[in-house]
Scaffold this active site. Structure first.
Site, short mmCIF file in Angstrom:
data_model
loop_
_atom_site.label_atom_id
_atom_site.label_comp_id
_atom_site.label_asym_id
_atom_site.label_seq_id
_atom_site.Cartn_x
_atom_site.Cartn_y
_atom_site.Cartn_z
N ARG B 73 0.81 -1.46 0.31
CA ARG B 73 0.00 0.16 0.28
C ARG B 73 0.43 1.63 0.13
O ARG B 73 -0.04 2.67 -0.38
CB ARG B 73 -0.82 -0.10 1.11
CG ARG B 73 -0.51 0.01 2.44
CD ARG B 73 -1.46 0.14 3.38
NE ARG B 73 -1.00 -0.27 5.10
CZ ARG B 73 -1.52 -0.39 5.97
NH1 ARG B 73 -2.56 -0.91 6.26
NH2 ARG B 73 -0.55 -0.36 7.69
N GLU B 74 2.17 1.10 -0.14
CA GLU B 74 2.76 2.37 0.51
C GLU B 74 3.30 3.06 -0.68
O GLU B 74 4.95 2.72 -1.55
CB GLU B 74 3.99 2.07 0.68
CG GLU B 74 3.72 1.54 2.56
CD GLU B 74 5.20 1.11 2.97
OE1 GLU B 74 6.40 1.03 2.80
OE2 GLU B 74 5.03 0.26 4.59
N ARG B 129 -1.29 -4.65 2.33
CA ARG B 129 0.31 -4.40 2.60
C ARG B 129 1.06 -5.34 2.56
O ARG B 129 2.12 -5.93 2.63
CB ARG B 129 0.16 -4.28 5.24
CG ARG B 129 1.68 -4.50 5.32
CD ARG B 129 1.36 -3.67 6.76
NE ARG B 129 2.61 -4.01 7.21
CZ ARG B 129 3.76 -3.55 8.48
NH1 ARG B 129 3.33 -2.79 8.02
NH2 ARG B 129 4.35 -4.20 8.41
N ASN B 146 8.95 -7.51 5.49
CA ASN B 146 9.63 -6.58 6.20
C ASN B 146 9.84 -7.76 7.96
O ASN B 146 10.04 -7.04 9.47
CB ASN B 146 9.31 -5.84 6.60
CG ASN B 146 11.13 -4.90 7.09
OD1 ASN B 146 11.69 -5.09 6.61
ND2 ASN B 146 10.61 -4.06 7.49
N SER B 199 7.24 4.03 3.06
CA SER B 199 6.49 5.61 3.89
C SER B 199 5.65 4.70 5.11
O SER B 199 5.32 2.86 4.90
CB SER B 199 5.52 5.73 2.70
OG SER B 199 4.71 4.67 2.06
N TYR B 200 5.40 5.24 5.82
CA TYR B 200 5.63 6.88 5.99
C TYR B 200 5.90 7.43 7.32
O TYR B 200 5.36 6.31 8.29
CB TYR B 200 4.74 7.55 5.88
CG TYR B 200 2.92 7.32 6.66
CD1 TYR B 200 2.47 6.73 6.20
CD2 TYR B 200 3.04 8.27 7.73
CE1 TYR B 200 1.19 5.86 7.44
CE2 TYR B 200 1.85 8.21 8.54
CZ TYR B 200 1.05 7.25 8.30
OH TYR B 200 -0.22 6.85 9.28
N TYR B 250 10.12 0.93 16.85
CA TYR B 250 10.29 -0.03 17.37
C TYR B 250 10.98 -1.60 17.94
O TYR B 250 11.96 -0.94 16.44
CB TYR B 250 8.78 -0.48 17.67
CG TYR B 250 8.02 -0.83 16.27
CD1 TYR B 250 9.19 -0.99 15.27
CD2 TYR B 250 7.44 -0.12 16.08
CE1 TYR B 250 8.51 -1.45 14.14
CE2 TYR B 250 6.69 -0.16 14.02
CZ TYR B 250 7.09 -1.31 13.61
OH TYR B 250 6.46 -0.88 12.02
#
Lengths: 93, 311
Positions: B73-74, B129, B146, B199-200, B250
């Site tokens: 979605r980025e 995502r 990721n 992003s973001y 995080y």
């Protein structure tokens, strides 16, 4: 195609660790269907949450009850996505 | 109405996967001496994993890796990557800094790292995502690419729940989109910088995400992040924060940057591109070029530093 009518994105600014903890609790409530665009980590970072329409009242009540400050970052996500689609279509033409 | 050349391509708008693929083919066709397209594997649903290689010749040259679009979605990331690709072919031979980099290094650019997810954001769910893996025993689809890398895989900061947005997958490198990059990186064996673009939240992150312990090169990576973010900010005033993933944002386990660093690629960064606090993942298309322009300045700082500091 999934639609997001009435979904809002709230930008929450926690002012202490206790509020961060509350937001983490909120993130565990799967039935709310929340989508954390940014996670509750630290007071220095805003927490952005996409809230489905059916959960808006509950989430706002939760934030209000705990006096956690928030702003509406996106009023209606679908409006923004429709605009994005229109721009893509217009660009193609 | 398809653009007939990369000059006609509309860099100020978002594009479908097929349009981006056509862009890559046009770029290769127009610049056969500089650009080639590598297919480094296939996605879970069988789509080609395309990588643009920018090379001025030579053999066994050191390389710089840049990937965009690992989180579907980025959209701003492949859009920026497309602009980077055009920038490289336009500026080579004109911009002395970029020319010097390309005279020494090859640049590898993967524009859509997660093509299944990207396609899904166009066809079905703009907010998607993850990858599109079917998870056996669960009705939930997809793995967070990721969280799927081997370094720190399975640690805190990733989820074992297939319904979570940070689901790590059934095993390290289970995602073909991740495994293809791993295989490519290992077979290349001489990548010197590894830049993965998300992003973001306007951040530049270096290892580690899995642990609070600093990486050996933290001082240098921190100093370089300061230079890169200063360059980025100089164009439009976009403020970036930087630091290790663990300390800045995080704990995140199994992330790209940690893996690349542990593979021996010192200049390993994750970028989180801009948002001005209004749009998040739905950054309007009129911000594509400013975002790409400012990010390019930071990329150039890191690439130049990589060139000037061989290791």
């Amino acid at each position: 195609k999934e639609r997001f009518e009435g979904h809002q994105v709230l930008r929450i600014t926690a002012k202490n660790d206790a509020e961060i903890g509350l937001l983490k609790e909120l993130s565990k409530q799967e039935d709310l269907g929340l989508d954390f665009w940014t996670d509750p980590v630290d007071q220095s970072l805003p927490v952005d949450i996409r809230v489905p329409f059916h959960s808006l009242q509950g989430v706002r009540a939760f934030l209000g009850y705990h006096e956690i400050h928030y702003e509406i970052m996106i009023q209606d996500l679908q409006d923004l996505l429709d605009k994005e689609q229109r721009e893509m279509m217009r660009a193609r033409v | 109405l398809q653009p007939r050349s990369t000059d006609d391509y509309d860099y100020e708008n978002y594009h479908t996967l097929s349009e981006i693929n056509s862009f890559m083919d046009m770029l290769v066709q127009e610049n056969p001496k500089l650009v080639s397209k590598l297919v480094i594997g296939q996605s879970y649903e069988g789509r080609a994993l395309n990588v643009l290689k920018f090379s001025t010749g030579g053999t066994k040259r050191p390389g710089i890796w840049i990937d965009t679009g690992i989180h579907a979605r980025e959209w701003i990331t492949p859009a920026s990557g497309t602009w980077f690709a055009k920038k490289i072919v336009t500026e080579y031979g004109h911009d002395p800094a970029l020319t010097a980099i390309l005279d020494k290094f090859d640049i590898f650019l993967e524009l859509v790292t997660n093509p299944d997810g990207y396609e899904y954001t166009h066809s079905s769910n703009r907010m998607w995502r993850k990858t599109r893996r079917i998870n056996s025993g669960s009705s939930c689809i997809g793995v967070d690419p990721n969280r799927n890398w081997g370094t720190g895989y399975g640690g805190a900061g990733s989820s074992s729940n297939p319904c979570s947005e940070t689901y790590r997958g059934p095993g390290a490198y289970s995602e073909p989109e991740v495994k293809a990059i791993v295989d490519f990186t290992k077979s290349h064996g001489n990548l010197k910088a590894f830049l993965t673009i998300h992003s973001y939240s306007q951040m530049m992150l270096y290892p580690y995400g899995d642990t609070h312990k600093p990486c050996v090169d933290e001082a240098e990576l921190d100093e370089l992040a300061l230079k890169a973010s200063t360059a980025l900010e100089s164009l439009y005033g976009t403020k970036y924060t930087y630091g290790s993933t663990f300390n800045t944002i995080y704990q995140a386990s199994g992330v790209t940057t940690d893996w690349a660093y542990d593979e021996g690629i010192k200049y390993s960064y994750t970028f989180e591109l801009r948002d001005d606090g209004h749009y998040g993942f739905v950054l309007p298309a009129d911000q594509i070029i400013p975002t790409a322009q400012e990010t390019w300045l930071a990329l150039m700082v890191i690439m130049e530093h990589t060139k000037n500091n061989p290791y």
